[in-house]
Design a protein around this motif. Structure first.
Motif, PDB file in Angstrom:
ATOM      1  N   VAL A   1      10.891   0.332-109.600  1.00 35.67           N
ATOM      2  CA  VAL A   1      11.871   0.193-110.697  1.00 35.67           C
ATOM      3  C   VAL A   1      12.899  -1.045-110.218  1.00 35.67           C
ATOM      4  CG1 VAL A   1      13.774   1.037-111.810  1.00 35.67           C
ATOM      5  CG2 VAL A   1      11.987   2.554-111.594  1.00 35.67           C
TER       6      VAL A   1
ATOM      7  N   HIS B   1      12.729  -4.821-110.579  1.00 36.60           N
ATOM      8  CA  HIS B   1      12.990  -5.572-111.872  1.00 36.60           C
ATOM      9  C   HIS B   1      14.366  -5.374-112.445  1.00 36.60           C
ATOM     10  CE1 HIS B   1       8.482  -5.623-112.355  1.00 36.60           C
ATOM     11  NE2 HIS B   1       8.446  -4.291-111.956  1.00 36.60           N
TER      12      HIS B   1
ATOM     13  N   HIS C   1      18.114  -4.967-123.581  1.00 33.69           N
ATOM     14  CA  HIS C   1      18.162  -4.490-122.242  1.00 33.69           C
ATOM     15  C   HIS C   1      18.505  -2.979-121.888  1.00 33.69           C
ATOM     16  CE1 HIS C   1      18.438  -8.827-121.552  1.00 33.69           C
ATOM     17  NE2 HIS C   1      17.502  -8.759-120.252  1.00 33.69           N
TER      18      HIS C   1
ATOM     19  N   LEU D   1      17.403  -3.750-117.136  1.00 33.50           N
ATOM     20  CA  LEU D   1      15.806  -3.877-117.170  1.00 33.50           C
ATOM     21  C   LEU D   1      15.542  -4.233-118.585  1.00 33.50           C
ATOM     22  CD1 LEU D   1      14.355  -0.568-115.537  1.00 33.50           C
ATOM     23  CD2 LEU D   1      14.030  -2.496-114.781  1.00 33.50           C
ATOM     24  N   PRO D   2      14.875  -4.927-118.783  1.00 36.43           N
ATOM     25  CA  PRO D   2      14.287  -5.555-120.033  1.00 36.43           C
ATOM     26  C   PRO D   2      13.667  -4.280-120.607  1.00 36.43           C
ATOM     27  CG  PRO D   2      13.467  -7.274-118.439  1.00 36.43           C
ATOM     28  CD  PRO D   2      14.018  -6.099-117.564  1.00 36.43           C
ATOM     29  N   GLN D   3      13.821  -4.057-121.920  1.00 36.40           N
ATOM     30  CA  GLN D   3      13.424  -3.065-122.829  1.00 36.40           C
ATOM     31  C   GLN D   3      11.953  -2.672-122.419  1.00 36.40           C
ATOM     32  OE1 GLN D   3      13.654  -0.430-123.914  1.00 36.40           O
ATOM     33  NE2 GLN D   3      12.209  -0.116-125.936  1.00 36.40           N
ATOM     34  N   THR D   4      11.140  -3.944-122.271  1.00 35.21           N
ATOM     35  CA  THR D   4       9.729  -3.842-122.390  1.00 35.21           C
ATOM     36  C   THR D   4       9.452  -3.620-121.055  1.00 35.21           C
ATOM     37  OG1 THR D   4       9.522  -6.101-121.896  1.00 35.21           O
ATOM     38  CG2 THR D   4       9.275  -5.557-124.039  1.00 35.21           C
ATOM     39  N   LYS D   5      10.023  -3.765-119.944  1.00 39.44           N
ATOM     40  CA  LYS D   5       9.474  -3.500-118.628  1.00 39.44           C
ATOM     41  C   LYS D   5      10.004  -1.983-118.443  1.00 39.44           C
ATOM     42  CE  LYS D   5       8.086  -5.199-115.928  1.00 39.44           C
ATOM     43  NZ  LYS D   5       6.528  -5.224-115.482  1.00 39.44           N
ATOM     44  N   LEU D   6      10.962  -1.317-118.994  1.00 40.31           N
ATOM     45  CA  LEU D   6      11.453  -0.001-118.901  1.00 40.31           C
ATOM     46  C   LEU D   6      10.195   1.073-119.429  1.00 40.31           C
ATOM     47  CD1 LEU D   6      14.470   1.978-118.761  1.00 40.31           C
ATOM     48  CD2 LEU D   6      13.318   2.616-121.013  1.00 40.31           C
ATOM     49  N   TRP D   7       9.600   0.421-120.586  1.00 35.61           N
ATOM     50  CA  TRP D   7       8.601   1.363-121.184  1.00 35.61           C
ATOM     51  C   TRP D   7       7.492   1.389-120.517  1.00 35.61           C
ATOM     52  CZ3 TRP D   7       8.379   5.377-123.992  1.00 35.61           C
ATOM     53  CH2 TRP D   7       7.472   5.737-124.872  1.00 35.61           C
ATOM     54  N   ASP D   8       7.222   0.115-119.750  1.00 36.72           N
ATOM     55  CA  ASP D   8       6.076  -0.125-118.920  1.00 36.72           C
ATOM     56  C   ASP D   8       6.244   1.039-117.775  1.00 36.72           C
ATOM     57  OD1 ASP D   8       4.963  -1.903-120.543  1.00 36.72           O
ATOM     58  OD2 ASP D   8       5.497  -3.560-119.361  1.00 36.72           O
ATOM     59  N   LEU D   9       7.317   0.740-117.126  1.00 35.58           N
ATOM     60  CA  LEU D   9       7.756   1.932-115.949  1.00 35.58           C
ATOM     61  C   LEU D   9       7.718   3.058-116.215  1.00 35.58           C
ATOM     62  CD1 LEU D   9      10.581  -0.465-114.348  1.00 35.58           C
ATOM     63  CD2 LEU D   9       8.412  -0.015-113.190  1.00 35.58           C
TER      64      LEU D   9
END
Length: 242
Positions: free
Chosen positions: A25, A28, A49, A107-115
Motif C-alpha cells: 500500500v 502508492h 483520491h 491513494l488514487p481511487q482506482t489503485k485503492l480498488w486494485d489493492l
C-alpha cells in the motif's frame, strides 16, 4: 515542508497492516497537507483520491438539493475517506471536507480498488472502518432527534477529542453551529453551560477540554456506542487510554 510530513503509520488503519501489505500500500501513497476547508470530494462528484489522515479531522456532510447542510459523521487518523470508495462507488453522494487542518496520505481511487483485491487485510480494515462510520452516522441521527443541544455538543467535542493529540480544539462557534445544524446563539449558550460545569474552557476560536470524564458523563448515552464498536474491531481510538 519537511517538518509537517508525518509517517503513514500515524493513520490507525495503515498502522494495523501486516508489513507485507503495508509495503504494498505504502508504495502508492502520496503525502499531502489538508488545510481547513479542503474539500476531499464534493457531493455528487467523482471520487478521484482516497485519504488516510495522520492528523486533523474531517466531516462527512449531507447536502440537500436546496443547499441545507448537516454533518453525518466525522473521522481522523482512525479512518479514511470517502468510504464510498471501499465499495468501488464512482461517485460520492456526500460531501467530505476538512474541519481541523492536518496531514494525510492519499491513494488514487482506482489503485485503492486494485489493492483491495490483492491485500485481504487492507480490504478487511477498510470494511470495518466503513461499518463503524455507518454506526456513528446512525447514532448522530438518533442524537439529533432525542438529545438536547448541550448533550449533542458534548458528544461532538468528545468525538473530536478522540482524534487529536492534546486537549485543544481550534473550532469557531459558526463552524460548530453548521456541523450540528443549529443556530450560533444555541451553540454559544451550550458552550457556556459546559464551561460553567468546568468540563471545557471556551475561548475565541478555541475549545479546551478540562474534564473529559465529566464530559462523558454529561453526554450520557449520546456518546460511546460507535466508539465501543471501533475499539472492539480495530483497537484503541485514542493514543492514550480514556
Amino acid at each position: 515542508m519537511a517538518e509537517t510530513i508525518m509517517r503513514p503509520k500515524e493513520n490507525r488503519l495503515l498502522a494495523l497492516l501486516p508489513e507485507n501489505e503495508y509495503s504494498a500500500v505504502a508504495a502508492h501513497l502520496e503525502p499531502c497537507a489538508t488545510p481547513r476547508g479542503f474539500i476531499i470530494v464534493e457531493a455528487g462528484a467523482a471520487i478521484e483520491h482516497v485519504y488516510f489522515p495522520c492528523s486533523g479531522i474531517g466531516s462527512v456532510i449531507n447536502v440537500s438539493s436546496e443547499g441545507n447542510r448537516v454533518e453525518a459523521g466525522l473521522f481522523g487518523r482512525d479512518g479514511f475517506a470517502p468510504t464510498a470508495a471501499a465499495v468501488d462507488a464512482p461517485l460520492s453522494i456526500l460531501e467530505v471536507a476538512v474541519q481541523v487542518p492536518g496531514f494525510s496520505y492519499r491513494l488514487p481511487q482506482t489503485k485503492l480498488w486494485d489493492l483491495m483485491q490483492t491485500q485481504p487485510m487492507f480490504a478487511n480494515l477498510l470494511h470495518k472502518s466503513t461499518h463503524v462510520l455507518a454506526i456513528q452516522a446512525g447514532f448522530t441521527a438518533l442524537s439529533n432527534a432525542v438529545h438536547e443541544i448541550d448533550e449533542r455538543l458534548a458528544r461532538w467535542i468528545l468525538m473530536c477529542h478522540d482524534r487529536i493529540d492534546g486537549d485543544e480544539l481550534a473550532l469557531t462557534h459558526e463552524f460548530i453551529a453548521l456541523m450540528l445544524a443549529v443556530r450560533r446563539p444555541s451553540v454559544t449558550t451550550a458552550l457556556h453551560l459546559l464551561e460553567g460545569d468546568r468540563f471545557i474552557r471556551s475561548l475565541r476560536g478555541l475549545v479546551i477540554i478540562r474534564d473529559r470524564a465529566g464530559l462523558e458523563e454529561f453526554a450520557s448515552d449520546a456518546y460511546g456506542k460507535a466508539e465501543e464498536e471501533y475499539e472492539r474491531l480495530l483497537g484503541p481510538l485514542r493514543k492514550s487510554p480514556r
